[in-house]
Motif scaffolding. Sequence first.
Motif, PDB file in Angstrom:
ATOM      1  N   PHE A  36      -8.381  -1.840 -23.874  1.00 32.68           N
ATOM      2  CA  PHE A  36      -8.169  -2.631 -25.072  1.00 32.68           C
ATOM      3  C   PHE A  36      -9.499  -3.236 -25.489  1.00 32.68           C
ATOM      4  CE2 PHE A  36      -3.527  -2.672 -25.185  1.00 32.68           C
ATOM      5  CZ  PHE A  36      -3.226  -2.253 -23.899  1.00 32.68           C
ATOM      6  N   ARG A  37      -9.566  -3.700 -26.714  1.00 35.54           N
ATOM      7  CA  ARG A  37     -10.784  -4.352 -27.164  1.00 35.54           C
ATOM      8  C   ARG A  37     -10.446  -5.507 -28.091  1.00 35.54           C
ATOM      9  NH1 ARG A  37     -13.254   0.520 -30.971  1.00 35.54           N
ATOM     10  NH2 ARG A  37     -11.750   0.329 -32.697  1.00 35.54           N
ATOM     11  N   GLN A  38     -11.383  -6.426 -28.155  1.00 40.77           N
ATOM     12  CA  GLN A  38     -11.190  -7.599 -29.005  1.00 40.77           C
ATOM     13  C   GLN A  38     -12.514  -7.956 -29.645  1.00 40.77           C
ATOM     14  OE1 GLN A  38      -9.320 -10.897 -26.994  1.00 40.77           O
ATOM     15  NE2 GLN A  38      -8.727 -11.860 -28.906  1.00 40.77           N
ATOM     16  N   ALA A  39     -12.530  -7.877 -30.962  1.00 37.72           N
ATOM     17  CA  ALA A  39     -13.705  -8.263 -31.726  1.00 37.72           C
ATOM     18  C   ALA A  39     -13.654  -9.760 -32.009  1.00 37.72           C
ATOM     19  CB  ALA A  39     -13.761  -7.473 -33.021  1.00 37.72           C
ATOM     20  N   PRO A  40     -14.795 -10.374 -32.304  1.00 38.36           N
ATOM     21  CA  PRO A  40     -14.813 -11.811 -32.599  1.00 38.36           C
ATOM     22  C   PRO A  40     -13.854 -12.159 -33.723  1.00 38.36           C
ATOM     23  CG  PRO A  40     -17.036 -10.997 -32.327  1.00 38.36           C
ATOM     24  CD  PRO A  40     -16.150  -9.783 -32.316  1.00 38.36           C
ATOM     25  N   GLY A  41     -12.990 -13.121 -33.468  1.00 36.11           N
ATOM     26  CA  GLY A  41     -12.034 -13.547 -34.468  1.00 36.11           C
ATOM     27  C   GLY A  41     -10.848 -12.632 -34.643  1.00 36.11           C
ATOM     28  N   ALA A  91     -17.119  -4.891 -29.750  1.00 41.62           N
ATOM     29  CA  ALA A  91     -16.025  -5.732 -29.248  1.00 41.62           C
ATOM     30  C   ALA A  91     -16.232  -5.963 -27.756  1.00 41.62           C
ATOM     31  CB  ALA A  91     -14.669  -5.075 -29.481  1.00 41.62           C
ATOM     32  N   VAL A  92     -15.426  -6.861 -27.224  1.00 42.49           N
ATOM     33  CA  VAL A  92     -15.305  -6.968 -25.776  1.00 42.49           C
ATOM     34  C   VAL A  92     -14.191  -6.009 -25.358  1.00 42.49           C
ATOM     35  CG1 VAL A  92     -14.749  -8.475 -23.832  1.00 42.49           C
ATOM     36  CG2 VAL A  92     -16.064  -9.370 -25.778  1.00 42.49           C
ATOM     37  N   TYR A  93     -14.500  -5.165 -24.394  1.00 43.47           N
ATOM     38  CA  TYR A  93     -13.553  -4.158 -23.929  1.00 43.47           C
ATOM     39  C   TYR A  93     -12.960  -4.589 -22.591  1.00 43.47           C
ATOM     40  CZ  TYR A  93     -14.861  -0.897 -27.579  1.00 43.47           C
ATOM     41  OH  TYR A  93     -15.050  -0.297 -28.798  1.00 43.47           O
TER      42      TYR A  93
END
Length: 122
Positions: A36-41, A91-93
């Motif tokens: 999964f990944r998460q981009a800022p905001g 992103a953070v993975y």
Amino acid sequence: VQLQASGGGLVQAGDSLRLSCAASGRTFSSYAVGWFRQAPGGEREFVASIDWLGGTTIYADSVRGRFTVSRYDAKNTAYLQMNSLKLEDTAVYYCAARVRFPSNRPSEYSYWGQGTQVTVSS
């Protein structure tokens, strides 16, 4: 099972990067692994997943054809090979594990590793 993701870094658009997810604890081979990944905001979004046998993989439309998820149970490690990286892949993975079957839903994963930052520059 404990998970540790690694391999992130700063790359240019079009480059490749391989992330690793090292597992310890319970029998890794009994678990499906998801990325999964998460981009800022942004919200955490599904990237790819592989089942416990390594025979079934699923991908988000945004990465299909560019990313490949795999696993090597002898090393208790799963991988995410990322090719043709784009700015929007920044992103953070995170890697995660659940019993046997792959899923694109974060809520269905029981175990999570810490994230590794991937930054794609132009």
